[in-house]
Design a protein around this motif. Sequence first.
Motif, PDB file in Angstrom:
ATOM      1  N   LYS A 103      39.437  39.774 -49.231  1.00 44.53           N
ATOM      2  CA  LYS A 103      38.820  38.840 -48.286  1.00 44.53           C
ATOM      3  C   LYS A 103      38.266  37.625 -49.003  1.00 44.53           C
ATOM      4  N   ALA A 104      38.439  36.457 -48.374  1.00 45.74           N
ATOM      5  CA  ALA A 104      37.913  35.228 -48.958  1.00 45.74           C
ATOM      6  C   ALA A 104      36.406  35.184 -48.772  1.00 45.74           C
TER       7      ALA A 104
ATOM      8  N   ALA B  29      41.696  32.485 -44.937  1.00 45.47           N
ATOM      9  CA  ALA B  29      41.816  33.572 -43.964  1.00 45.47           C
ATOM     10  C   ALA B  29      42.780  33.232 -42.840  1.00 45.47           C
TER      11      ALA B  29
ATOM     12  N   GLN C 142      41.534  33.276 -34.869  1.00 44.44           N
ATOM     13  CA  GLN C 142      40.064  33.296 -34.907  1.00 44.44           C
ATOM     14  C   GLN C 142      39.485  33.921 -36.171  1.00 44.44           C
ATOM     15  N   ASN C 143      40.319  34.000 -37.219  1.00 43.85           N
ATOM     16  CA  ASN C 143      39.816  34.502 -38.499  1.00 43.85           C
ATOM     17  C   ASN C 143      38.781  33.559 -39.090  1.00 43.85           C
TER      18      ASN C 143
ATOM     19  N   ALA D  45      35.330  34.243 -38.106  1.00 39.13           N
ATOM     20  CA  ALA D  45      34.874  35.546 -38.596  1.00 39.13           C
ATOM     21  C   ALA D  45      34.526  35.511 -40.088  1.00 39.13           C
ATOM     22  N   VAL D  46      35.194  34.660 -40.867  1.00 41.47           N
ATOM     23  CA  VAL D  46      34.929  34.664 -42.311  1.00 41.47           C
ATOM     24  C   VAL D  46      33.995  33.539 -42.763  1.00 41.47           C
TER      25      VAL D  46
END
Lengths: 205, 250
Positions: free
Chosen positions: B79-80, B164, B216-217, B220-221
């Motif tokens: 994950k970034a 992401a 929609q990543n 979230a990130v």
Amino acid sequence: MFNVTFYLRRLHSIAGLVCLGGFLLEHILTNARVLIGPESFNAAVDLLASIPPQIMLPLELGLVCTPFLFHAIYGVYIAWQAKNNPQHYRFINNIQFWLQRMTAWYLLVFLAWHVFYLRIFVKGGGAHISFQLLQSYFANPVWWVLYLIGMWAAIFHFCNGVTTFCMTWGIAAGPRIQKVINAAMMALCALLCFVSLAFMVVYLM
Amino acid sequence: MAEQKFVTFVIERQDGPNEKPYTQEFDVPYRPSLNVVAALMEIQKNPVTRDGKRVAPVVWECNCLEKVCGACMMVINGKACQACCALIDNLKWPIHLAPARTFPVIRDLLIDRTVMFENLKKIQGWINVDGSWKVHEAPRQNPYTAQTCYEISHCMTCGCCLEACPNVGPQSDFMGPAPLAQVLLFNLNPLGKYDKPKRLEAIMQKGGITSCGNSQNCEAVCPKNIKLTRYIAQLNRDVNIQALKNIFNH
């Protein structure tokens, strides 16, 4: 300045929702009539078949075939530009994004076969589409399963498409309305999947 | 004395922009509240792999060490995120580090984020105040709009959202969520809104807002919790109105 990409994307979006979505709903409604009885389904098919080809053919070509081809071909170009990553980012929306593309690939192959075989080969060859004809077709469980998956893929692709349509067109801007629309469309997806399962089961009985 | 615990790092390395990536494993002495940047500093002090080979120290970028500058963004366990605020205690061991391959890799974990700056230039991420006209006093800000602006202005161009986003990467020309949100920021400014049509035109072009696929990543990130999906939807509304104007006003 004329932004070709912008208008193509928006056209892709509206073609999917209006033409293909409308055609999908028509399909589900007509097919669901086997739940009333084979005669009811046959009557619905005959009613559609009673539209003279001089009217039906331009409608099919203009409102179904062209939007379909455009949505499919431009859709391949769009799907090609995504590096799907649900294995790293397991968010529900990302999984939906991935499923939108996976169902698209399935539908591309499935619909090419479906249209070629039933519309062009069987119906175009002069055969009369009826409950009995489909029942003998679906007697092969492979076709039955592939068609059920095809229905479900199309229903998901459409319902999820409505959700993203609302964002793409700036209709649902706030996070609450986006959640509500997503939940409502997934509920509709579940309902339509159930309906399609129900009418597919009739062919087995 | 308690035995010293070690954290294993599996690091994806690369010697140059066009070299082949390879992985190396390092053991770092554990201490409570250790973060990834501090661990990388330990490796820099003693760049010896787990199998005892002395290698070139791992290259990465960091600056503020308090999640404000965005420089230390890398892919941690897939994950970034910002390495400076990635606490070892909250991560699954062994810890996998990789560069954000959405961007060109310069060396090891160091990436080239020039594209983000280029896109800020494309969308005119500034406000024109120098001209032959009189600017008078600064115009008033609507306090509610200012709240939104404040949120978007937290963006530190770290690139988490671009890494992401499934639609950003070498395979596409999508500028990504970060520069899009900046369009809204500058459009909301009382002086910046004079250039609103210009900015909207910029994101209507190829690689602009239409390349968003609503995964929609980004939202979230985002380490700054910027509501990117919401602002992209708002911008979608704005570009559609702009498109209607373009069609009917000319």
